[in-house]
Design a protein around this motif. Structure first.
Motif, mmCIF file in Angstrom:
data_model
loop_
_atom_site.group_PDB
_atom_site.id
_atom_site.type_symbol
_atom_site.label_atom_id
_atom_site.label_comp_id
_atom_site.label_asym_id
_atom_site.label_seq_id
_atom_site.Cartn_x
_atom_site.Cartn_y
_atom_site.Cartn_z
ATOM 1 N N ILE A 181 38.459 -23.095 -44.326
ATOM 2 C CA ILE A 181 39.208 -23.713 -44.965
ATOM 3 C C ILE A 181 38.375 -24.933 -45.225
ATOM 4 O O ILE A 181 38.472 -25.637 -46.497
ATOM 5 C CB ILE A 181 40.309 -24.470 -44.007
ATOM 6 C CG1 ILE A 181 41.336 -23.336 -43.452
ATOM 7 C CG2 ILE A 181 40.891 -25.491 -44.180
ATOM 8 C CD1 ILE A 181 42.110 -23.577 -42.381
ATOM 9 N N VAL A 182 37.589 -25.699 -44.583
ATOM 10 C CA VAL A 182 36.862 -26.841 -44.924
ATOM 11 C C VAL A 182 35.770 -26.344 -46.139
ATOM 12 O O VAL A 182 35.654 -27.081 -47.068
ATOM 13 C CB VAL A 182 36.016 -27.351 -43.562
ATOM 14 C CG1 VAL A 182 34.989 -28.572 -44.131
ATOM 15 C CG2 VAL A 182 36.986 -28.061 -42.917
ATOM 16 N N GLY A 183 35.273 -25.252 -46.105
ATOM 17 C CA GLY A 183 34.342 -24.644 -47.184
ATOM 18 C C GLY A 183 35.179 -24.560 -48.435
ATOM 19 O O GLY A 183 34.454 -24.847 -49.602
ATOM 20 N N GLY A 184 36.287 -24.077 -48.227
ATOM 21 C CA GLY A 184 37.160 -23.959 -49.619
ATOM 22 C C GLY A 184 37.393 -25.414 -50.187
ATOM 23 O O GLY A 184 37.147 -25.536 -51.448
ATOM 24 N N THR A 198 33.444 -27.415 -63.243
ATOM 25 C CA THR A 198 33.342 -25.870 -63.410
ATOM 26 C C THR A 198 34.855 -25.152 -62.480
ATOM 27 O O THR A 198 34.908 -24.106 -62.366
ATOM 28 C CB THR A 198 32.238 -24.943 -62.480
ATOM 29 O OG1 THR A 198 32.190 -25.444 -61.097
ATOM 30 C CG2 THR A 198 31.002 -25.320 -63.176
ATOM 31 N N ASP A 199 35.776 -26.172 -62.252
ATOM 32 C CA ASP A 199 36.970 -25.685 -61.635
ATOM 33 C C ASP A 199 37.576 -24.648 -62.625
ATOM 34 O O ASP A 199 38.499 -23.915 -61.966
ATOM 35 C CB ASP A 199 37.576 -26.882 -61.137
ATOM 36 C CG ASP A 199 38.870 -26.589 -60.394
ATOM 37 O OD1 ASP A 199 38.742 -25.932 -59.395
ATOM 38 O OD2 ASP A 199 39.930 -27.101 -60.379
ATOM 39 N N ALA A 200 37.815 -25.113 -63.816
ATOM 40 C CA ALA A 200 38.490 -24.299 -64.714
ATOM 41 C C ALA A 200 37.989 -22.849 -64.857
ATOM 42 O O ALA A 200 38.767 -21.691 -64.976
ATOM 43 C CB ALA A 200 38.520 -24.743 -66.121
ATOM 44 N N GLN A 201 36.736 -22.584 -64.492
ATOM 45 C CA GLN A 201 36.281 -21.218 -64.574
ATOM 46 C C GLN A 201 36.355 -20.550 -63.303
ATOM 47 O O GLN A 201 36.069 -19.120 -63.237
ATOM 48 C CB GLN A 201 34.708 -21.389 -65.184
ATOM 49 C CG GLN A 201 34.562 -22.222 -66.318
ATOM 50 C CD GLN A 201 32.855 -22.598 -66.485
ATOM 51 O OE1 GLN A 201 32.293 -22.532 -65.645
ATOM 52 N NE2 GLN A 201 32.578 -23.293 -67.525
ATOM 53 N N LEU A 253 36.343 -17.939 -55.333
ATOM 54 C CA LEU A 253 34.925 -18.385 -55.596
ATOM 55 C C LEU A 253 34.723 -19.883 -54.903
ATOM 56 O O LEU A 253 33.568 -20.032 -54.622
ATOM 57 C CB LEU A 253 34.875 -18.378 -57.010
ATOM 58 C CG LEU A 253 33.310 -18.457 -57.589
ATOM 59 C CD1 LEU A 253 32.311 -17.491 -56.866
ATOM 60 C CD2 LEU A 253 33.156 -18.328 -58.977
ATOM 61 N N ASN A 254 35.760 -20.610 -55.130
ATOM 62 C CA ASN A 254 35.603 -22.187 -54.410
ATOM 63 C C ASN A 254 35.223 -21.913 -52.864
ATOM 64 O O ASN A 254 34.500 -22.593 -52.582
ATOM 65 C CB ASN A 254 36.813 -23.038 -54.590
ATOM 66 C CG ASN A 254 37.040 -23.249 -55.990
ATOM 67 O OD1 ASN A 254 35.989 -23.661 -56.853
ATOM 68 N ND2 ASN A 254 37.988 -23.870 -56.412
ATOM 69 N N ILE A 255 35.792 -20.950 -52.263
ATOM 70 C CA ILE A 255 35.547 -20.786 -50.722
ATOM 71 C C ILE A 255 34.171 -20.305 -50.782
ATOM 72 O O ILE A 255 33.351 -20.700 -49.853
ATOM 73 C CB ILE A 255 36.622 -19.757 -50.407
ATOM 74 C CG1 ILE A 255 38.063 -20.577 -50.373
ATOM 75 C CG2 ILE A 255 36.393 -19.460 -48.888
ATOM 76 C CD1 ILE A 255 39.132 -19.663 -49.877
ATOM 77 N N VAL A 256 33.726 -19.282 -51.389
ATOM 78 C CA VAL A 256 32.562 -18.902 -51.279
ATOM 79 C C VAL A 256 31.391 -19.679 -51.639
ATOM 80 O O VAL A 256 30.586 -19.914 -50.873
ATOM 81 C CB VAL A 256 32.374 -17.635 -52.246
ATOM 82 C CG1 VAL A 256 30.886 -17.128 -52.292
ATOM 83 C CG2 VAL A 256 33.452 -16.326 -51.866
ATOM 84 N N VAL A 257 31.713 -20.619 -52.568
ATOM 85 C CA VAL A 257 30.593 -21.593 -52.943
ATOM 86 C C VAL A 257 30.497 -22.618 -51.836
ATOM 87 O O VAL A 257 29.624 -23.119 -51.561
ATOM 88 C CB VAL A 257 31.193 -22.377 -54.313
ATOM 89 C CG1 VAL A 257 30.348 -23.622 -54.577
ATOM 90 C CG2 VAL A 257 30.839 -21.423 -55.302
ATOM 91 N N PHE A 314 28.562 -30.716 -48.358
ATOM 92 C CA PHE A 314 29.124 -31.040 -49.608
ATOM 93 C C PHE A 314 28.046 -31.020 -50.956
ATOM 94 O O PHE A 314 27.979 -30.536 -51.952
ATOM 95 C CB PHE A 314 29.959 -32.436 -49.838
ATOM 96 C CG PHE A 314 30.475 -32.920 -51.303
ATOM 97 C CD1 PHE A 314 31.389 -31.818 -51.955
ATOM 98 C CD2 PHE A 314 29.984 -33.890 -51.801
ATOM 99 C CE1 PHE A 314 31.807 -32.543 -53.084
ATOM 100 C CE2 PHE A 314 30.508 -34.343 -52.830
ATOM 101 C CZ PHE A 314 31.302 -33.730 -53.937
ATOM 102 N N VAL A 315 26.868 -31.796 -50.576
ATOM 103 C CA VAL A 315 25.709 -31.851 -51.421
ATOM 104 C C VAL A 315 25.267 -30.337 -51.535
ATOM 105 O O VAL A 315 24.850 -30.093 -52.679
ATOM 106 C CB VAL A 315 24.727 -32.676 -50.670
ATOM 107 C CG1 VAL A 315 23.237 -32.447 -51.427
ATOM 108 C CG2 VAL A 315 25.432 -34.170 -50.980
ATOM 109 N N GLY A 316 25.182 -29.402 -50.413
ATOM 110 C CA GLY A 316 24.749 -28.177 -50.721
ATOM 111 C C GLY A 316 25.505 -27.515 -51.490
ATOM 112 O O GLY A 316 25.059 -26.631 -52.480
ATOM 113 N N ALA A 317 26.950 -27.667 -51.425
ATOM 114 C CA ALA A 317 27.705 -26.953 -52.621
ATOM 115 C C ALA A 317 27.232 -27.389 -54.065
ATOM 116 O O ALA A 317 27.524 -26.534 -54.981
ATOM 117 C CB ALA A 317 29.082 -27.084 -52.284
ATOM 118 N N ILE A 318 27.047 -28.626 -54.144
ATOM 119 C CA ILE A 318 26.819 -29.124 -55.519
ATOM 120 C C ILE A 318 25.403 -28.668 -56.042
ATOM 121 O O ILE A 318 25.483 -28.220 -57.112
ATOM 122 C CB ILE A 318 26.973 -30.628 -55.549
ATOM 123 C CG1 ILE A 318 28.358 -31.147 -55.350
ATOM 124 C CG2 ILE A 318 26.286 -31.215 -56.724
ATOM 125 C CD1 ILE A 318 28.246 -32.666 -55.329
#
Length: 89
Positions: free
Chosen positions: A8-11, A23-26, A31-35, A70-74
């Motif tokens: 949940i937090v990862g998503g 990149t949210d529209a793409q 994929l948001n959860i995976v990222v 969050f920085v890691g996801a960015i």
């Protein structure tokens, strides 16, 4: 229960990172959860030891751990954008 919270937090972190990187529209929710999760894992391996913060994958959901994830996801999205388009967007 910790894995459910990590998903949940990862998503949420992945979605926020995709909003910041534009990149949210793409990408969809999966994929948001995976990222978010992969970004948290990368941040846990690379950034957490440097900053002395436990990663969220260890069950630590403090402000510092969330910011590092969050920085890691960015950073992960920047790397993906670089290889997809040839430039960081």
């Amino acid at each position: 229960m910790t894995w459910l919270l990590i998903i949940i937090v990862g998503g949420i972190l992945g979605w926020l990172a995709s909003k910041v990187m534009g990149t949210d529209a793409q990408q969809g929710i999966l994929l948001n959860i995976v990222v978010g999760i992969v970004g948290a894992l990368l941040a846990g391996l690379l950034l957490s030891p440097l900053l002395g913060v436990a990663p969220i994958t260890s069950g630590n959901f403090s402000i510092g751990a969330l910011l590092v994830s969050f920085v890691g996801a960015i950073i992960l999205l920047a790397i993906v954008n670089f290889f997809r388009r040839g430039r960081v967007r």
